[in-house]
Design a protein around this motif. Structure first.
Motif, PDB file in Angstrom:
ATOM      1  N   THR A 164       0.706  -0.985   0.053  1.00 59.58           N
ATOM      2  CA  THR A 164      -0.395   0.064  -0.372  1.00 59.58           C
ATOM      3  C   THR A 164       0.646   1.244  -0.089  1.00 59.58           C
ATOM      4  OG1 THR A 164      -0.147  -0.350   2.214  1.00 59.58           O
ATOM      5  CG2 THR A 164      -2.028  -0.710   0.998  1.00 59.58           C
ATOM      6  N   ARG A 165       2.147   1.080   0.140  1.00 63.70           N
ATOM      7  CA  ARG A 165       2.767   2.486   0.251  1.00 63.70           C
ATOM      8  C   ARG A 165       4.872   1.995  -0.079  1.00 63.70           C
ATOM      9  NH1 ARG A 165       0.820   3.927   4.624  1.00 63.70           N
ATOM     10  NH2 ARG A 165      -0.029   6.600   3.727  1.00 63.70           N
ATOM     11  N   THR A 177       7.794   9.165  -1.258  1.00 63.13           N
ATOM     12  CA  THR A 177       6.757   7.971  -0.511  1.00 63.13           C
ATOM     13  C   THR A 177       5.681   7.664  -1.281  1.00 63.13           C
ATOM     14  OG1 THR A 177       8.128   8.277   2.058  1.00 63.13           O
ATOM     15  CG2 THR A 177       5.939   7.655   1.762  1.00 63.13           C
ATOM     16  N   ASP A 180       2.118   9.032  -1.262  1.00 67.34           N
ATOM     17  CA  ASP A 180       1.521  10.554  -0.247  1.00 67.34           C
ATOM     18  C   ASP A 180       1.925  11.627  -1.336  1.00 67.34           C
ATOM     19  OD1 ASP A 180       1.646   8.289   1.441  1.00 67.34           O
ATOM     20  OD2 ASP A 180       3.071   8.632   2.645  1.00 67.34           O
ATOM     21  N   HIS A 222       2.167   3.347  -6.276  1.00 69.69           N
ATOM     22  CA  HIS A 222       3.432   3.267  -5.940  1.00 69.69           C
ATOM     23  C   HIS A 222       3.502   1.997  -6.669  1.00 69.69           C
ATOM     24  CE1 HIS A 222      -0.352   2.155  -3.792  1.00 69.69           C
ATOM     25  NE2 HIS A 222       0.412   0.521  -3.207  1.00 69.69           N
TER      26      HIS A 222
END
Length: 505
Positions: A164-165, A177, A180, A222
């Protein structure tokens, strides 16, 4: 040095030593150690850097960019296509090894081994879905770099489905990142508009090229980094989805009289929603000594981890093979899975060392209902070239590992076979690599698979994140033919012995 000269200027090495708090190593024995991975390739780096932390990574990338030196991240060295091998700076990520568990998510450093992660998650009653057959030895960074899947991918997907990141350092030294950073996310969304979706593989999992197809919104940007093999950025950490460990499991071992019969049955088996559906052919069975009846040519291992009796009833109603074994006893199931996970080992010992070829046709995937066609292609190769091919793999995801047995000095024929196989797999809507990555083995075939429009989109992504072209060059985007260029015929030095140094650990 006589065997592996250093091509980097001494002043650059001084800059690295001054900037990096971790280790900067140039001893020949250490560089030779890092010149190998789980593949048949060998490339000696000029310097091995072991960053102490994220700041060290940024500094190393900046210096590499200023000096126009290739820099390549390395996990545990278990890769099968030379994805982490290159000249210049080898960046050993092992010190980025933190794990933080928060409910159904875990923030994991790229240097964390899969075994270490499993132990931490196990204390919380959790697990990560993807499970490469190499087990605890691979690193999370490597799993992300190759979009690893494993036996459970039929139910739980590959790494791209479970992240998820991602925090990473791009080729300019920026620490980013995603998702984000919405500004960079917007730029990635523009890149996704360049792709031709008609030319994309129609498969459950894919590690070829760049996964622009999996970016449907800024919240998914991502995912572009997953499967990129360190060519777009050096992954520092990732947030991973984790799930509850199943309370109960049941394993069925199904025997078939031919691989074609097994493949024809696979779509219906997958329809029963197994947590794993794995295939082992007769070559490997002959090495594994499983005590099977002579009439059994191959087996499927089908596992369930929910609604066991309902799944079992469904399976019994659709199978065309024979139930060789069924068990819900963990010890007995582990025994069968140990043999499945040793399939690569068995495939190697079944082949004379002079006939072991690189992993270059061994990771294709096709739609599950086209696996019979895939076997037909492999049989055609055997007939035309007089070869033998050992098969096993994650057939629940349409992913068959094919180990080619032929004279490994005939590199022109090896390259010809790889090119022909990739063309035929593409015609089936398949991908040339599902979970091992492109590396040296298939980077040159990416444009063939995806077409010019998609390849141009991939090049645009590469330019955006790596404008200096220093991140693991000639992987994914290349004008070179690398499939046989870096083969290591002996994989040994100094009379068959490789000197190791304590400083490497």
């Amino acid at each position: 040095m006589e065997h592996a000269p250093i091509e980097i200027d001494g002043g650059v090495l001084d800059d690295l030593r001054a900037a990096i708090r971790g280790k900067v190593m140039v001893q020949e024995s250490i560089r030779l150690l890092y010149s190998l991975d789980g593949s048949a390739y060998q490339v000696v780096p000029d310097v091995v850097v072991v960053p102490e932390d994220e700041v060290d990574v940024v500094r190393a990338v900046i210096i590499a960019g200023e000096e126009d030196i290739p820099i390549t991240p390395r996990g545990s060295g278990t890769g099968l296509v030379g994805g982490a091998l290159n000249v210049g700076i080898c960046l050993d990520m092992k010190n980025l090894n933190s794990v933080s568990v928060n409910g159904d998510s875990a923030t994991v450093g790229s240097g964390v081994s899969r075994g270490s992660l499993d132990r931490v998650l196990g204390k919380h009653g959790k697990m990560l879905g993807p499970n490469p057959s190499v087990g605890g030895f691979c690193s999370v960074g490597g799993m992300l770099a190759n979009n690893a899947g494993g036996s459970r991918s039929v139910k739980y997907g590959s790494m791209v489905d479970n992240v998820t990141r991602i925090t990473f350092v791009d080729g300019t030294g920026r620490m980013i990142t995603l998702p984000d950073d919405e500004s960079i996310g917007q730029d990635i969304m523009e890149l996704t508009g360049l792709i031709d979706r008609e030319k994309l593989p129609k498969v459950a999992k894919n590690a070829s090229g760049y996964r622009l197809d999996r970016v449907g919104s800024i919240g998914e940007t991502h995912k572009l980094l997953v499967g990129s093999e360190g060519t777009l950025g050096v992954i520092l950490s990732a947030d991973l989805n984790i799930i509850d460990e199943p309370k109960d499991k049941m394993l069925f071992v199904l025997g078939y009289d031919s691989a074609y019969t097994a493949m024809a049955n696979c779509p219906k088996v997958v329809g029963t929603n197994p947590s794993a559906c794995e295939f082992i052919d007769h070559h490997i069975l002959s090495q594994a000594d499983l005590g099977l009846d002579p009439g059994i040519d191959c087996i499927l291992l089908v596992e369930y981890d929910d609604s066991l009796q309902e799944r079992a009833t469904m399976l019994r109603s659709i199978i065309t093979g024979t139930i060789v074994a069924e068990s819900d006893d963990q010890k007995e199931m582990d025994w069968w899975w140990d043999h499945r996970n040793a399939a690569l080992h068995h495939s190697l010992i079944a082949v004379d060392k002079h006939k072991r070829t690189p992993h270059m046709i061994d990771d294709a995937a096709v739609p599950v209902d086209r696996m019979g066609d895939m076997l037909h292609i492999l049989d055609g190769i055997n007939k035309k070239y007089g070869t033998s091919i050992i098969t096993f793999g994650h057939v629940g995801s349409g992913n068959i590992h094919a180990r080619l047995e032929m004279d490994n000095t005939k590199t022109d024929a090896i390259k010809e076979i790889a090119g022909a196989y990739c063309r035929e797999i593409s015609k089936l809507g398949g991908t040339i690599t599902a979970e091992h990555g492109d590396g040296f083995a298939s980077s040159e075939f990416i444009e063939m698979q995806y077409g010019g429009q998609n390849y141009d989109a991939f090049k645009a992504a590469k330019r955006y994140f790596d404008p200096y072209g220093i991140l693991n060059p000639d992987k994914k985007i290349t004008e070179k033919s690398t499939i046989v260029e870096h083969l290591s015929a002996v994989r040994t030095f100094h009379g068959g012995k490789m000197a190791l140094s304590k400083e490497a650990y």
